[in-house]
Scaffold this motif. Structure first.
Motif, PDB file in Angstrom:
ATOM      1  N   ARG A   1       0.864  -1.191   0.000  1.00  0.00           N
ATOM      2  CA  ARG A   1       0.000   0.000   0.000  1.00  0.00           C
ATOM      3  C   ARG A   1       0.897   1.237   0.000  1.00  0.00           C
ATOM      4  NH1 ARG A   1      -2.984  -2.213   5.148  1.00  0.00           N
ATOM      5  NH2 ARG A   1      -4.189  -3.885   4.217  1.00  0.00           N
ATOM      6  N   PRO A   2       0.394   2.350  -0.523  1.00  0.00           N
ATOM      7  CA  PRO A   2       1.226   3.563  -0.554  1.00  0.00           C
ATOM      8  C   PRO A   2       1.325   4.279   0.797  1.00  0.00           C
ATOM      9  CG  PRO A   2      -0.903   3.995  -1.537  1.00  0.00           C
ATOM     10  CD  PRO A   2      -0.862   2.518  -1.223  1.00  0.00           C
ATOM     11  N   THR A   3       0.690   3.738   1.833  1.00  0.00           N
ATOM     12  CA  THR A   3       0.693   4.367   3.156  1.00  0.00           C
ATOM     13  C   THR A   3       0.781   3.290   4.221  1.00  0.00           C
ATOM     14  OG1 THR A   3      -0.407   6.062   4.510  1.00  0.00           O
ATOM     15  CG2 THR A   3      -1.837   4.435   3.423  1.00  0.00           C
ATOM     16  N   SER A   4       0.871   3.717   5.462  1.00  0.00           N
ATOM     17  CA  SER A   4       0.929   2.811   6.615  1.00  0.00           C
ATOM     18  C   SER A   4       0.338   3.541   7.811  1.00  0.00           C
ATOM     19  CB  SER A   4       2.379   2.438   6.916  1.00  0.00           C
ATOM     20  OG  SER A   4       3.099   3.588   7.323  1.00  0.00           O
ATOM     21  N   CYS A   5       0.200   2.841   8.920  1.00  0.00           N
ATOM     22  CA  CYS A   5      -0.286   3.515  10.128  1.00  0.00           C
ATOM     23  C   CYS A   5       0.672   4.614  10.556  1.00  0.00           C
ATOM     24  CB  CYS A   5      -0.503   2.502  11.246  1.00  0.00           C
ATOM     25  SG  CYS A   5      -1.891   1.392  10.918  1.00  0.00           S
ATOM     26  N   GLY A   6       1.978   4.377  10.425  1.00  0.00           N
ATOM     27  CA  GLY A   6       2.956   5.410  10.755  1.00  0.00           C
ATOM     28  C   GLY A   6       2.832   6.619   9.848  1.00  0.00           C
ATOM     29  N   ASP A   7       2.703   6.371   8.557  1.00  0.00           N
ATOM     30  CA  ASP A   7       2.533   7.461   7.594  1.00  0.00           C
ATOM     31  C   ASP A   7       1.254   8.246   7.881  1.00  0.00           C
ATOM     32  OD1 ASP A   7       3.208   8.905   5.113  1.00  0.00           O
ATOM     33  OD2 ASP A   7       1.454   7.866   4.274  1.00  0.00           O
ATOM     34  N   GLN A   8       0.177   7.527   8.200  1.00  0.00           N
ATOM     35  CA  GLN A   8      -1.078   8.192   8.526  1.00  0.00           C
ATOM     36  C   GLN A   8      -0.943   9.015   9.812  1.00  0.00           C
ATOM     37  OE1 GLN A   8      -4.356   8.112   6.703  1.00  0.00           O
ATOM     38  NE2 GLN A   8      -2.627   7.922   5.300  1.00  0.00           N
ATOM     39  N   LEU A   9      -0.147   8.524  10.768  1.00  0.00           N
ATOM     40  CA  LEU A   9       0.088   9.298  11.984  1.00  0.00           C
ATOM     41  C   LEU A   9       0.833  10.591  11.668  1.00  0.00           C
ATOM     42  CD1 LEU A   9       0.052   9.834  14.992  1.00  0.00           C
ATOM     43  CD2 LEU A   9       2.057   8.340  15.200  1.00  0.00           C
ATOM     44  N   ALA A  10       1.812  10.517  10.783  1.00  0.00           N
ATOM     45  CA  ALA A  10       2.529  11.735  10.379  1.00  0.00           C
ATOM     46  C   ALA A  10       1.559  12.738   9.767  1.00  0.00           C
ATOM     47  CB  ALA A  10       3.649  11.393   9.401  1.00  0.00           C
ATOM     48  N   LYS A  11       0.649  12.258   8.931  1.00  0.00           N
ATOM     49  CA  LYS A  11      -0.359  13.132   8.319  1.00  0.00           C
ATOM     50  C   LYS A  11      -1.314  13.683   9.384  1.00  0.00           C
ATOM     51  CE  LYS A  11      -0.341  10.629   3.882  1.00  0.00           C
ATOM     52  NZ  LYS A  11       0.701  11.397   3.276  1.00  0.00           N
TER      53      LYS A  11
END
Length: 85
Positions: A64-74
């Protein structure tokens, strides 16, 4: 300031973030992999939004182009922007 972010493209569905200025004070995930979602908050609490973005922004998960960590950064960025408006 407390902020709730609806995630996109991850197993977790919501992230609750509390900031003090631009410092992450509290993170809580709803849904997702229990172990990772307990570990991530412990790693980022006390960091600035910019540090969170630098450390975990852009991480992908299982193709996937994102992750839970990436979503947290957002979520942290969105919370900071909301607090400044």
């Amino acid at each position: 300031m407390s902020y709730v972010y609806k995630t996109r493209g991850t197993c977790s569905t919501l992230i609750e973030v509390e900031l003090e200025g631009n410092v992450v004070k509290y993170v809580k995930f709803t849904g997702g992999c229990n172990g990772n979602l307990k570990a991530i908050p412990k790693l980022v609490e006390g960091l600035t939004v910019e540090q969170v973005e630098e450390k975990i922004g852009g991480i992908s998960c299982n193709g996937r182009p994102t992750s839970c960590g990436d979503q947290l950064a957002k979520a942290c960025r969105a919370a900071l922007e909301a607090s400044q408006s």
